[in-house]
Design a protein around this motif. Structure first.
Motif, short mmCIF file in Angstrom:
data_model
loop_
_atom_site.label_atom_id
_atom_site.label_comp_id
_atom_site.label_asym_id
_atom_site.label_seq_id
_atom_site.Cartn_x
_atom_site.Cartn_y
_atom_site.Cartn_z
N PHE A 200 0.87 -1.17 0.00
CA PHE A 200 0.00 0.00 0.00
C PHE A 200 0.91 1.22 0.00
O PHE A 200 1.66 1.42 0.93
N THR B 34 -9.32 0.27 2.18
CA THR B 34 -8.30 0.65 3.15
C THR B 34 -8.71 1.91 3.92
O THR B 34 -8.58 1.97 5.14
N THR C 150 -11.34 1.12 6.45
CA THR C 150 -10.78 0.46 7.63
C THR C 150 -10.08 1.47 8.54
O THR C 150 -10.26 1.44 9.76
N LEU C 151 -9.30 2.37 7.95
CA LEU C 151 -8.64 3.41 8.75
C LEU C 151 -9.68 4.18 9.56
O LEU C 151 -9.47 4.50 10.73
N ALA D 34 -12.83 3.16 10.36
CA ALA D 34 -13.48 2.32 11.36
C ALA D 34 -12.60 2.20 12.61
O ALA D 34 -13.09 2.19 13.74
#
Lengths: 406, 406
Positions: A185, A267, A270-271, A273
């Motif tokens: 990433f 991604t 998710t960051l 959350a």
């Protein structure tokens, strides 16, 4: 013209490399919180370094910025930091009687109760609120003058002036086919800014409704990008053009969609959350004892510096403005765009494509200001100025733009 | 018995609440880096607080720990911190001539060249390497004495002693149906430890091959958990039981699988791809100037404290040991397990299920040590002791275990 460049990160460093080839200015002071970074940017200019002076400067310290502008007799402050520093730098420039140029706008704040329907404080609201002061002092703040916002806004004005009689929709569309070897990433642009853009409620403008917001990543569409990039899934993202364009150009609807791709969206979700996208500091143990850090700064510190990835990057990045409307009584649809091939920007400037594409525009704008072609007073967006001289200058910089009839 | 409890986080606090109801010890010193946290744990004991003293202590400061053990004349150090502090606390206990008990083992280091095939430094290697010193001093280090490792190892020993003649495989299986209201992502156990367990190469033991590793999240299987939890997808994870069990119990194969679920696995993979799971410090701007922080500490600081989520949690957690082998010439398969219902642990102890389930086991072990039922010298795992008294004591603590024939 004497310039204070604040920020010697990826974009700031590329600015020095582009500006070093242009004779329009007398001197550029290159300021960074991290002095070795400013020194490295200047040292890399080799025999062209004599017009550049590296200095240490905290962009958050308004008084220190004003003092630096005065000490070096700068006419203009060019802000190449992240959007947190827009307001102190903007205010410092006015305090020192300098012009000001940035590549973003002051930050937004979501609506307290209905963040995904209504606007709160919009991008740039805090800058435009001070328009009278800038007008009264006869000083120019040219805001949002990178590539997006920036060149994309110039395209919008060009379309309105020369290509359309009536405009139904102006949609900025950004996409790329860049890959980075050896990284799971690796964002190609500042992760701090990317998070800010993508996780804030996306902004949409409609003439009858005004500005409103949606859920993040709304209205996915596949846009076919030119020059071999091809189709990329794009989603709504909060972006400055949606604020700037309607202030100067009559359009029924203005949007910004970013070609993020599914994996990147996952991604970012998710960051979010997890909460590590947050900027509010949390207390953690450090080598200096307990201290407060912004989680998003830690994410940025952990990821590879996108400006350093040019050697491992392959592909092209495209920024542009899609316009739909009517010309001479007939429907028309065009995409005005600017593509940078990473191989070219690395070879020519040693800067990766996304960073170079952002950096070239403020340098060209400064050149037009230095020559008196672009002038004015107040807080103005790129679409407030004649687009032709700018677009011609881009061609002269070796980085032509394109137009595709759809 | 006088106990120094180091760590007043979720598990440490639950330990004080469980221990407060048991008369076997004279005094417990409750130490934490954050003194208000230690004080809060003791204050919450109300009229049972008189046997507890809160103190400030840095678990990384071996000399300070030794001094605290001596000052309070402690016989045993109970380590309830994260695994980074195992070695300094382990060494401090021996230096002060105290026994030692922890709930994990010293940390592993992946194999430098082939991390997903070969073991590097295994969990506990650095503790077992000092066995001779503990034996010579006649002191006991009971390592891995939580629930997993801990009770799971007691189950393995019980199965070997009473349920099987030959054992083909011992597989620890951990699963839950816990949900947390109002959070997108809220781990029910220390995220620091969860990341360490899940992203390190999973460890497997086979009698003919010894210890070896695989890729993270390997060999997914659906395991049906008892007491209404039902089927949960489990994957291989690095865990202490795989090191401990084969040291004392003859089995062809030992594994540990964790019921993480697809979403949690995705989140951990993203953390890893970004690099914010790392423990190596990075330099960031803080309110105290530039300082070095461990990205994983920041993730832990941002997430809600799992020990504080009990009120919003619903469901049960299950820890247990699945054993396959032969008894009296016939194939046999059993699952020995321990389930905690969050509603019960919150009502009875004000501690959430996962934390309570971890905490009850070291308290019961200390009680057996205080009574001289469990005794020994050296570095020993839970499977080195008679399992029956421990399992009976759990029942006496109001938290019975179960056996399911498969």
């Amino acid at each position: 013209m004497r310039i204070l460049l604040v920020g010697a990160g990826g974009v700031g460093t590329a600015i020095t490399r582009i500006a070093a080839r242009r004779p329009f200015f007398e001197h550029m002071v290159v300021a960074d919180y991290d002095l070795p970074r400013a020194k490295a940017a200047v040292a890399a200019l080799g025999d062209k370094a004599h017009r550049f002076t590296p200095v240490r400067l905290d962009a958050a310290d308004e008084e220190a910025v004003t003092a630096t502008l005065r000490e070096h007799r700068c006419d203009v402050l060019l802000n190449a930091t992240d959007p947190r520093f827009v307001l102190p730098l903007f205010d410092a420039a006015l305090a020192a009687d300098a012009d000001y140029l940035d590549m973003a706008l002051s930050m937004s704040k979501p609506h307290p109760d209905r963040p995904y329907q209504k606007v709160g404080i919009k991008l740039g609201d805090e800058q435009f609120a001070r328009t009278a002061e800038w007008v009264n002092r006869g000083r120019l703040a040219l805001v949002g003058m990178g590539v997006e916002p920036g060149l994309a806004d110039v395209f919008a004005r060009y379309a309105a002036d020369e290509l359309f009689d009536e405009i139904e929709e102006i949609g900025i569309r950004d996409g790329a086919n860049l890959t980075v070897e050896g990284y799971d990433f690796a964002p190609s642009f500042s992760i701090w800014t990317t998070i800010e853009e993508c996780l804030n409620p996306p902004l949409i403008y409609e003439k009858d409704r005004g500005w409103y917001t949606t859920e993040p990543f709304s209205e996915p569409e596949v846009f076919d990008f030119p020059d071999g990039i091809g189709p990329v899934e794009c989603v709504n993202v909060e972006h400055e053009e949606v604020v700037l364009v309607p202030r100067w150009i009559p359009a029924q609807r203005v949007t910004f969609k970013y070609g993020l791709g599914e994996e990147f969206i996952g991604t970012l979700k998710t960051l979010h959350a997890l909460g590590v996208d947050r900027t509010e500091p949390v207390a953690v143990r450090t080598d200096q004892g307990t201290a407060k850090v912004s989680p998003r700064d830690v994410v940025a510190a952990v990821l590879p510096d996108p400006a350093e990835l040019g050697d491992r990057m392959r592909g092209k990045t495209c920024a542009g403005t899609w316009v739909k409307g009517v010309k001479d009584g007939r429907p028309r649809e065009v995409y005005l765009y600017h593509v940078v091939d990473n191989e070219w920007s690395m070879r020519e400037y040693g800067s990766q494509a996304v960073v170079w594409q952002t950096a070239v525009n403020p340098v060209a704008a400064l050149e037009l200001m230095a020559e008196g072609v672009w002038k004015g007073a107040g807080v103005l967006g790129p679409e407030a100025f004649e687009p032709r001289p700018f677009l011609d200058l881009l061609v002269e910089y070796g980085s032509p733009w394109g137009l595709r009839e759809q």
